[in-house]
Write a protein that holds these residues in place. Structure first.
Motif: not given
Length: 379
Positions: A125-138
């Motif tokens: 799950l966290y591997r799949m969501l990591y795109y959101l992590n990098i997209k929305y982090s400054d």
């Protein structure tokens, strides 16, 4: 004065807890207002600033619905705190903390961090969501060149967000408390292993390598610091090898530095790492390091060789000693460790030389040096 929030579940006996505590000390020394946002006020490390205790005593649930419910509650509390505190930057540590940080973004800058191998330590799950992590982090702060290369290759659109800043250590504090009195029964002829007692840390290989040494170094013992789910299995291995008198389990210690300072060698047999703090801490006390060349971290600390270079493991490296990555090697794991440990223990001059080298190398990761890199991204 800039306000920094550090979002981490606990300041307890794990890597990110220690890193968060060190961060708080570094930022406060440099004039920032720091608040540590913890799920529970469990504190094992020296820290600076204030603690915001969320009083969220989450259990290690595997049930996805319970985890979802917990995360929603966590998000609500963090969103409220961010509005109240008006932080300039919130830095999160850990996969779940990172997710909560980006989902509660207000006007502050959001810095997420990567301290471990995504492919090995993040669930699906966290591997799949990591795109959101990098997209929305400054910014995404990674602790090794390996992780930097991995993220920039995988998420090329967001390369500019990825910044490598390695962990820092408080050398003055380490040297001060490393002078605390050690149990005299340990003596000075011991090898040290530090870390959680888990399969991936490979302590069983260190024990088996030590078994090969026991007749040649009868006055030496192996001291193991740390706790974890492998402890009972390791104790059985020790008992089966008749090593109970020579292998000492001391559990987690708030002050591991006094053990590091006296050790002849610190040995790591991990299958993978992030950027191992205890390497830097041990080196600051003058303790040489022998490690597997695992992904990632050890190579970046113990040699100047590039992460893509092919190494000759028969040689000694600039700042310490490496053996092959167990997951890639076809050679006998315990034999590799045994031969290298034996060589280091027998060569007194080499041991002395690397004690001096280790101290000098550790200075490169001092708070003063690492803060200069943080200062650039915090502007």
């Amino acid at each position: 004065m800039k306000k920094i929030g550090i979002l981490v579940p606990y300041l307890k006996n794990n890597g990110i807890g220690r890193v968060a505590a060190n961060m708080s000390n570094m930022f406060v020394k440099n004039g920032y207002s720091v608040k540590l946002i913890l799920n529970s006020k469990v504190v094992d490390f020296n820290f600076s600033g204030e603690i915001i205790d969320l009083k969220l005593n989450f259990n290690k649930e595997t049930n996805c619905f319970i985890k979802l419910k917990e995360t929603i509650l966590w998000i609500k509390k963090i969103k409220k705190i961010k509005k109240q505190e008006n932080f300039d930057v919130v830095i999160s540590l850990g996969a779940r903390s990172d997710l909560v940080n980006i989902l509660t973004k207000e006007k502050e800058k959001v810095f997420t961090t990567l301290h471990t191998n995504i492919e090995e330590n993040y669930n699906k799950l966290y591997r799949m969501l990591y795109y959101l992590n990098i997209k929305y982090s400054d910014k995404v702060i990674v602790v090794s060149k390996y992780f930097e290369k991995y993220l920039k290759n995988k998420y090329q659109k967001f390369q500019q967000k990825v910044v490598c800043i390695k962990n820092s250590i408080d050398i003055e504090l380490i040297n001060s408390i490393s002078l605390e009195k050690l149990d005299e029964s340990l003596g000075e002829n011991y090898i040290l292993s530090v870390g959680r007692l888990t399969e991936s840390k490979g302590q069983k290989h260190i024990v088996k390598a030590f078994y090969k040494l026991k007749d040649e170094f009868k006055d030496h013992c192996l001291v193991i610091l740390g706790d974890g789910n492998m402890r009972s299995e390791l104790e059985k291995i020790v008992e089966n090898l008749d090593l109970k008198e020579q292998v000492i389990f001391l559990g987690f210690k708030k002050n591991p530095y006094k053990y590091m300072r006296k050790a002849r060698l610190c040995v790591s047999a991990s299958y993978f790492e992030g950027f191992p703090m205890f390497f830097l801490e041990a080196m600051a006390t003058g303790c040489p390091i022998l490690s597997t060349d695992c992904i990632s971290g050890p190579r970046e600390i113990l040699t100047e060789k590039d992460i893509s270079d092919k190494l000759d493991y028969s040689q000694d490296f600039e700042y310490g000693f490496l053996v092959e990555n167990f997951l890639e090697s076809k050679n006998n794991i315990e034999e590799m460790l045994y031969q290298k440990i034996k060589d280091i223990l027998l060569d007194v001059e080499k041991n002395k030389k690397y004690r001096d080298i280790s101290k000098k190398r550790a200075e490169e990761f001092s708070e003063e040096n690492i803060y200069k890199q943080w200062e650039k991204v915090l502007k």
